[in-house]
Design a protein around this motif. Sequence first.
Motif, PDB file in Angstrom:
ATOM      1  N   TYR A 142      46.792  28.221  45.835  1.00  0.00           N
ATOM      2  CA  TYR A 142      46.288  27.506  44.659  1.00  0.00           C
ATOM      3  C   TYR A 142      47.413  26.628  44.117  1.00  0.00           C
ATOM      4  CZ  TYR A 142      44.584  27.180  39.742  1.00  0.00           C
ATOM      5  OH  TYR A 142      44.183  26.767  38.497  1.00  0.00           O
ATOM      6  N   LEU A 144      48.514  23.822  41.338  1.00  0.00           N
ATOM      7  CA  LEU A 144      48.142  23.336  40.022  1.00  0.00           C
ATOM      8  C   LEU A 144      49.258  22.421  39.552  1.00  0.00           C
ATOM      9  CD1 LEU A 144      46.081  23.714  37.720  1.00  0.00           C
ATOM     10  CD2 LEU A 144      47.314  25.762  37.040  1.00  0.00           C
ATOM     11  N   ASP A 145      48.903  21.185  39.220  1.00  0.00           N
ATOM     12  CA  ASP A 145      49.910  20.270  38.672  1.00  0.00           C
ATOM     13  C   ASP A 145      51.085  20.114  39.652  1.00  0.00           C
ATOM     14  OD1 ASP A 145      50.689  18.624  36.625  1.00  0.00           O
ATOM     15  OD2 ASP A 145      51.728  20.189  35.496  1.00  0.00           O
ATOM     16  N   VAL A 149      50.922  28.230  42.772  1.00  0.00           N
ATOM     17  CA  VAL A 149      50.816  29.406  41.913  1.00  0.00           C
ATOM     18  C   VAL A 149      51.125  30.633  42.776  1.00  0.00           C
ATOM     19  CG1 VAL A 149      49.295  30.779  40.437  1.00  0.00           C
ATOM     20  CG2 VAL A 149      49.151  28.274  40.397  1.00  0.00           C
TER      21      VAL A 149
ATOM     22  N   TYR B 142      42.594  32.194  31.390  1.00  0.00           N
ATOM     23  CA  TYR B 142      43.815  32.333  32.186  1.00  0.00           C
ATOM     24  C   TYR B 142      44.874  31.413  31.589  1.00  0.00           C
ATOM     25  CZ  TYR B 142      46.675  31.739  36.502  1.00  0.00           C
ATOM     26  OH  TYR B 142      47.678  31.661  37.433  1.00  0.00           O
ATOM     27  N   LEU B 144      48.765  30.100  31.806  1.00  0.00           N
ATOM     28  CA  LEU B 144      49.873  29.991  32.747  1.00  0.00           C
ATOM     29  C   LEU B 144      50.918  29.111  32.091  1.00  0.00           C
ATOM     30  CD1 LEU B 144      50.717  30.618  35.666  1.00  0.00           C
ATOM     31  CD2 LEU B 144      49.366  28.664  36.408  1.00  0.00           C
ATOM     32  N   ILE B 237      43.747  36.732  43.503  1.00  0.00           N
ATOM     33  CA  ILE B 237      43.521  35.287  43.418  1.00  0.00           C
ATOM     34  C   ILE B 237      44.639  34.602  42.624  1.00  0.00           C
ATOM     35  CG2 ILE B 237      41.946  33.498  42.534  1.00  0.00           C
ATOM     36  CD1 ILE B 237      39.643  35.564  43.214  1.00  0.00           C
ATOM     37  N   VAL B 238      44.974  35.128  41.438  1.00  0.00           N
ATOM     38  CA  VAL B 238      46.038  34.468  40.654  1.00  0.00           C
ATOM     39  C   VAL B 238      47.201  35.375  40.250  1.00  0.00           C
ATOM     40  CG1 VAL B 238      44.615  32.559  39.799  1.00  0.00           C
ATOM     41  CG2 VAL B 238      44.708  34.694  38.503  1.00  0.00           C
ATOM     42  N   LEU B 301      45.588  22.883  31.374  1.00  0.00           N
ATOM     43  CA  LEU B 301      45.758  22.626  32.811  1.00  0.00           C
ATOM     44  C   LEU B 301      44.394  22.541  33.478  1.00  0.00           C
ATOM     45  CD1 LEU B 301      48.695  25.041  33.647  1.00  0.00           C
ATOM     46  CD2 LEU B 301      48.768  22.569  33.745  1.00  0.00           C
TER      47      LEU B 301
END
Lengths: 301, 301
Positions: A142, A144-145, A149, B142, B144, B237-238, B301
């Motif tokens: 994943y 992001l920006d 992650v 979520y 971050l 997943i995260v 985000l």
Amino acid sequence: MDMKTIGIDLGGTNLRAGVVDEKGSILVEKSIRTETDKEPAYVIQQMNDMIKELMDGHDISSIGIGSPGPLNPHEGRILSPPNLPGWEDVPLVDEVQAAVDVPVHLDNDANAAALAEAAFGAGRGHASSFYITISTGIGGGYVLDGKIVQGAQGYAGEIGNMILKPDGPSWSNLNAGSFEALASGTSIGREGKARLGVDGGAEEVFRKVKEGHEAAALIVDDTITYLAMGIANLTHIVNPSVFVLGGGVMQAEDLLLVPLRERLNDYLYPQLRNQVKLEPAELGTKAGLIGAALLGRTEAL
Amino acid sequence: MDMKTIGIDLGGTNLRAGVVDEKGSILVEKSIRTETDKEPAYVIQQMNDMIKELMDGHDISSIGIGSPGPLNPHEGRILSPPNLPGWEDVPLVDEVQAAVDVPVHLDNDANAAALAEAAFGAGRGHASSFYITISTGIGGGYVLDGKIVQGAQGYAGEIGNMILKPDGPSWSNLNAGSFEALASGTSIGREGKARLGVDGGAEEVFRKVKEGHEAAALIVDDTITYLAMGIANLTHIVNPSVFVLGGGVMQAEDLLLVPLRERLNDYLYPQLRNQVKLEPAELGTKAGLIGAALLGRTEAL
């Protein structure tokens, strides 16, 4: 100023290393077989020799290594990957760092490929992307920006272990009914054997579909359903701007992509239907090396 | 310099507004009943009146509104929330923005609460946090690096719609076997009615467990299993640094939290066992207002 970094793709079959420029082009590349029957120390020595050769004549600012997981990216340690037998708790970053004077980074191969696709492949220009590799197993990354992650313990993107159907098949050390056990190349091969009596894995199932074999088409149809469910879950959790689909199974893209886009709508909130982008990966087998070279260029989240 | 912003918690029952300082303290608060039988324009006028009063005597740099979803945070539009009947595609941010000269932001109530817990509650000091509200439904947010992950269409954190068991119960417009249909307060109440014949919802089931009722304990045990599966999925997943658990069902924390931490281990990769932090939310019903006040302080985000 030109930014050049070295990317290393440490696989169970091949060990590749290359110099990557700021546009994501591989300027020089070296590849040898990974001698998994030798000690890790031997392979690491080979890796250090390749790095030394590549650094000759290039101004390198960092080195990144992509490796099969599990691993600890924060400590730079390989834990005990099924695809690298004998690599038990190896402090790989320390071993390479001792030989060079630029920073060395480590992450898993799916995260590396995710970074490459986000920067230079099917995810470029998007605020966020989720890379999914559908192969023997299922992995993910994943971004992001522009940042990967990794997560608190480095387990973000381990989507193969997502539970989709608790009474589904079990699979190595994954949860029963995991995404990987339901939608990977191995699961297609397993169903091919069970339902069609063929031993040729996913490839043979795909071949039979193209020959008009109905039971084979049903196996692929089930796979599409589970892929749609998994992607719908990821959408309702992080809602990335694009999903980038890679890995060997996606070589059957013509059988998968269009029906998958359709099926996905069945599992999305109404407002999301036809809004979620699924794109095939663009960098192929180079993604791992290119992405490894990016590990030192951006911070991780 | 002191940073003060206004947070508005637009709920189906109450409309709350307050001035929040840089430490997350509510300096002044106003609350009225949400007159959902009136037109949205009427309620928005009341909201604008409250804002005007609060801005008198405070130097306010932005206004944030938390509302039930679905909504579009990028366009500042309320779509058609079940909890705000009659609010069909309302351009709320435009309506409020027309009355003030500081920026106005909108996000859903779970994302607002997630931001508040991350900044000032159980998630503070962590690199990332996943807030889960377990109540009539299940929602999430979520956070971050101090920023809320909204996602491309604003649907990140809509974890109630995650598929956990495709042959499980259906539920409003959610997927069959969704996390919400399996582990929310409503699902506990539904099982209470089906298995125990009681009509008092989750509260009555919890009361019966405390009285030693075995079948009631089994309902709670099933809920813990599905909560563990859902949290394991989010981890793979995260992999957030901490999960923050809030919502009405968590008032039965003494029955849930310790067994949930234990059960979670059954669904995690071995290296993650006992590493994943689950903490009860700390800000209670104030989280929505405080988090709304944070919407303009950080980018999303």
